[in-house]
Design an enzyme around this catalytic site. Structure first.
Site, PDB file in Angstrom:
ATOM      1  N   ASP A 228       0.864  -1.178   0.000  1.00  0.00           N
ATOM      2  CA  ASP A 228       0.000   0.000   0.000  1.00  0.00           C
ATOM      3  C   ASP A 228       0.905   1.234   0.000  1.00  0.00           C
ATOM      4  O   ASP A 228       1.386   1.680   1.044  1.00  0.00           O
ATOM      5  CB  ASP A 228      -0.899  -0.020   1.241  1.00  0.00           C
ATOM      6  CG  ASP A 228      -1.899   1.125   1.257  1.00  0.00           C
ATOM      7  OD1 ASP A 228      -1.664   2.134   0.559  1.00  0.00           O
ATOM      8  OD2 ASP A 228      -2.902   1.016   1.977  1.00  0.00           O
ATOM      9  N   GLU A 306       1.058  -3.680  26.773  1.00  0.00           N
ATOM     10  CA  GLU A 306       0.477  -3.556  28.113  1.00  0.00           C
ATOM     11  C   GLU A 306       1.097  -4.531  29.109  1.00  0.00           C
ATOM     12  O   GLU A 306       0.904  -4.377  30.324  1.00  0.00           O
ATOM     13  CB  GLU A 306      -1.034  -3.796  28.059  1.00  0.00           C
ATOM     14  CG  GLU A 306      -1.816  -2.776  27.258  1.00  0.00           C
ATOM     15  CD  GLU A 306      -1.934  -3.128  25.779  1.00  0.00           C
ATOM     16  OE1 GLU A 306      -2.758  -2.518  25.082  1.00  0.00           O
ATOM     17  OE2 GLU A 306      -1.182  -4.028  25.317  1.00  0.00           O
ATOM     18  N   GLU A 321       1.381   2.336  13.136  1.00  0.00           N
ATOM     19  CA  GLU A 321       0.355   2.271  12.095  1.00  0.00           C
ATOM     20  C   GLU A 321      -0.767   1.422  12.682  1.00  0.00           C
ATOM     21  O   GLU A 321      -0.806   0.210  12.511  1.00  0.00           O
ATOM     22  CB  GLU A 321       0.925   1.662  10.809  1.00  0.00           C
ATOM     23  CG  GLU A 321       0.046   1.892   9.595  1.00  0.00           C
ATOM     24  CD  GLU A 321      -1.069   0.876   9.474  1.00  0.00           C
ATOM     25  OE1 GLU A 321      -2.107   1.029  10.173  1.00  0.00           O
ATOM     26  OE2 GLU A 321      -0.912  -0.067   8.695  1.00  0.00           O
ATOM     27  N   GLU A 330     -11.074  -2.788  14.224  1.00  0.00           N
ATOM     28  CA  GLU A 330      -9.892  -3.642  14.318  1.00  0.00           C
ATOM     29  C   GLU A 330      -8.601  -2.841  14.374  1.00  0.00           C
ATOM     30  O   GLU A 330      -7.563  -3.263  13.881  1.00  0.00           O
ATOM     31  CB  GLU A 330      -9.833  -4.644  13.155  1.00  0.00           C
ATOM     32  CG  GLU A 330     -10.894  -5.705  13.214  1.00  0.00           C
ATOM     33  CD  GLU A 330     -10.694  -6.805  12.191  1.00  0.00           C
ATOM     34  OE1 GLU A 330     -11.408  -7.795  12.259  1.00  0.00           O
ATOM     35  OE2 GLU A 330      -9.803  -6.670  11.325  1.00  0.00           O
ATOM     36  N   HIS A 471      -5.317  -0.029   1.181  1.00  0.00           N
ATOM     37  CA  HIS A 471      -5.832  -1.343   1.589  1.00  0.00           C
ATOM     38  C   HIS A 471      -7.001  -1.206   2.563  1.00  0.00           C
ATOM     39  O   HIS A 471      -7.715  -2.170   2.813  1.00  0.00           O
ATOM     40  CB  HIS A 471      -4.716  -2.195   2.201  1.00  0.00           C
ATOM     41  CG  HIS A 471      -4.343  -1.832   3.604  1.00  0.00           C
ATOM     42  ND1 HIS A 471      -3.531  -0.759   3.919  1.00  0.00           N
ATOM     43  CD2 HIS A 471      -4.680  -2.392   4.786  1.00  0.00           C
ATOM     44  CE1 HIS A 471      -3.380  -0.687   5.221  1.00  0.00           C
ATOM     45  NE2 HIS A 471      -4.063  -1.668   5.782  1.00  0.00           N
TER      46      HIS A 471
END
Length: 508
Positions: A228, A306, A321, A330, A471
């Site tokens: 992409d 975490e 990203e 998502e 994408h």
């Protein structure tokens, strides 16, 4: 391409292979579709045979070379077997030299023997384990001895089938969990509950979490994202054209994947880059970093941000990203915000630093007919009840720019340096300025990404329908029935409820 502003994304066969009733059938099971195959002898140029079994038997009888025995003697895997066959064909070595080969370095160990000495060599197209198993049965001294061997072969075949079934089942289970996660939240979300942290994060089940990260262990996802150009070149240009921002800084890359952003940061002058990813791709990233001689600058850590401890107390910059479909679906923004709150220095920066979510009206009666009206008459049967299941499902696709019939409306602006998780759960009323007299059949959603703060050369990119496709494509929400519209301002009475639950979008 990056845009500059400013001045300067099977069913496994449960059947165990049938056991043959004769030696000939044992060999035929490895040579299906090869009845007309010509197999040259390994050790002489004058003889050819019509099957692998005849060739193997000839080598043993006439030349004293027992191929299955050599495989077992030297414990050859598939690659070792391939190298041995090519070595014998290339050197035309004697049987004595093969028998004298020690358990040390074998004469065919070199990778040069991975290249086939004979194009489409039938001896290279067989399964080594089946070769040995079939030879065991063929060489049994008595018919009665075949029974335990056949039982052993059946057990081995069953084990292989079970391992293959388990591997595929794990992959299918990952996909199934993701599908259930998305569909369940979309179709069954309780839109009446308030925007609480517990409603968004606490409901994350361990298996859903595992499935999410497992999906990013598949290489095709990373290939799609790297190809992409809008996405990747925007990050590259932002860093390469603002090297003063990165010079001598400590950078954290959250969800590093193949490590491409970490390497951009290192090349842009970062003193140290810490790259974190939970998925198995991290091991490939380690090799990639070493291959590019950046291991002294980039440190890679496997785990959830975490749950791990970084080797530094604070970082100067966080890059990630994290964006998903329609920005929040998502996505992993919650992990970025956790990293920001725990590790970012007081004057630190998060990139991208600003994001917009926009909506626009769509008028495409043909698409609406294909997906919604289709259920009115399916081969003469009424299936209208399916509409209620289909309509809540957002469609991710590349929308034709000509089908957009309104000006866009920005419904949410996110400042990644200050936004909280609770603010990512919101409802919004919006109005759209219609630009054509037609039917509104859907609402399209997309997002814009900005690299602005402290950047002399500002960079942004958009996933809008009229921009170069990414994408992420666009997210289309179909209406149950087309709405006739005229030019002007239209308030939308249906609200969008965006809920961040492993970054899941709910449309109500």
């Amino acid at each position: 391409m990056a845009a500059f502003t400013g001045d300067d994304d099977c069913e496994v066969c449960d059947d165990v292979p049938e056991l043959s009733d004769s030696d000939e059938e044992q060999w035929q099971s490895m040579e299906q579709g090869s009845e007309c195959t010509t197999v040259p002898c390994l050790l002489c140029d004058s003889r050819t045979f019509t099957s692998v079994s005849e060739t193997v038997q000839h080598c043993k009888t006439d030349h004293g070379v027992d191929i299955p025995d050599l495989v077992q003697k030297h414990r050859l895997d598939d690659y070792g077997y391939i190298k041995m066959i090519n070595y014998i064909r290339t050197t035309k070595c004697s049987a004595e030299s093969l028998e004298l080969a020690s358990d040390g370095p074998l004469p065919w160990d070199s990778d040069q023997y991975m290249k086939p000495a004979l194009p489409d060599d039938p001896l290279l197209l067989i399964d080594v384990e089946e070769l040995i198993e079939a030879a065991d049965v063929t060489l049994s001294p008595a018919a009665g001895d075949q029974v335990p061997l056949l039982l052993q072969r059946a057990r081995q075949a069953e084990d292989r089938a079970q391992r293959a079934e388990e591997a595929l089942a794990r992959a299918m289970d990952d996909l199934h969990k993701l599908k259930l996660l998305a569909q369940g939240l979309v179709l069954n979300a309780d839109t009446s509950r308030g925007p609480s942290r517990s409603g968004a994060i606490a409901e994350l089940r361990e298996d859903e979490d595992e499935a999410y990260f497992s999906s990013y262990g598949h290489y095709s996802i990373h290939e799609e994202m790297l190809k992409d150009k809008v996405r990747t070149e925007s990050y590259r240009d932002f860093m390469y054209h603002n090297m003063d921002v990165f010079k001598d800084k400590v950078v954290l890359d959250v969800g590093c994947g193949t490590g491409i952003l970490s390497m951009f940061a290192a090349k842009a002058g970062a003193r140290k880059v810490i790259a974190v990813d939970q998925s198995e791709i991290i091991y490939q990233a380690m090799d990639i970093v070493r291959s590019n001689k950046l291991e002294d600058t980039i440190t890679l850590i496997k785990g959830r941000i975490e749950e791990i401890d970084l080797p530094v107390e604070k970082v100067d910059i966080i890059i990630s990203e994290w964006m998903g479909y329609f920005l929040l679906f998502e996505s992993m923004l919650d992990s970025v915000l956790y990293a920001r709150d725990r590790y970012l220095a007081e004057d630190g920066l998060v990139y991208p630093d600003r994001c917009n979510i926009s909506l626009a009206a769509v008028g495409d009666t043909q698409k609406h007919c294909d997906r919604i009206a289709f259920w009115d008459d399916v081969y003469g049967f009424k299936m209208r009840c399916m509409k209620k299941a289909v309509i809540p499902e957002a469609v991710v696709e590349v929308l034709k720019p000509g089908t957009v019939i309104s000006e866009p409306a920005v419904i949410k602006t996110i400042d990644c340096g200050s936004v909280t998780v609770s603010e990512l759960e919101f409802t919004v009323d919006f109005s759209l300025k219609i630009t054509a007299c037609t039917f509104c059949t859907a609402i399209v959603g997309y997002f814009d990404i900005f690299f602005d703060k402290s950047c002399g050369n500002k960079v942004m990119f958009s996933t809008a329908p009229d921009c170069t496709k990414t994408h992420w494509k666009q997210t289309v929400f179909l209406l149950e029935s087309p709405i006739p519209v005229k030019t002007g301002l239209y308030p939308i009475h249906t609200c969008l409820l965006l809920v961040l639950t492993v970054s899941t979008l709910v449309f109500a």
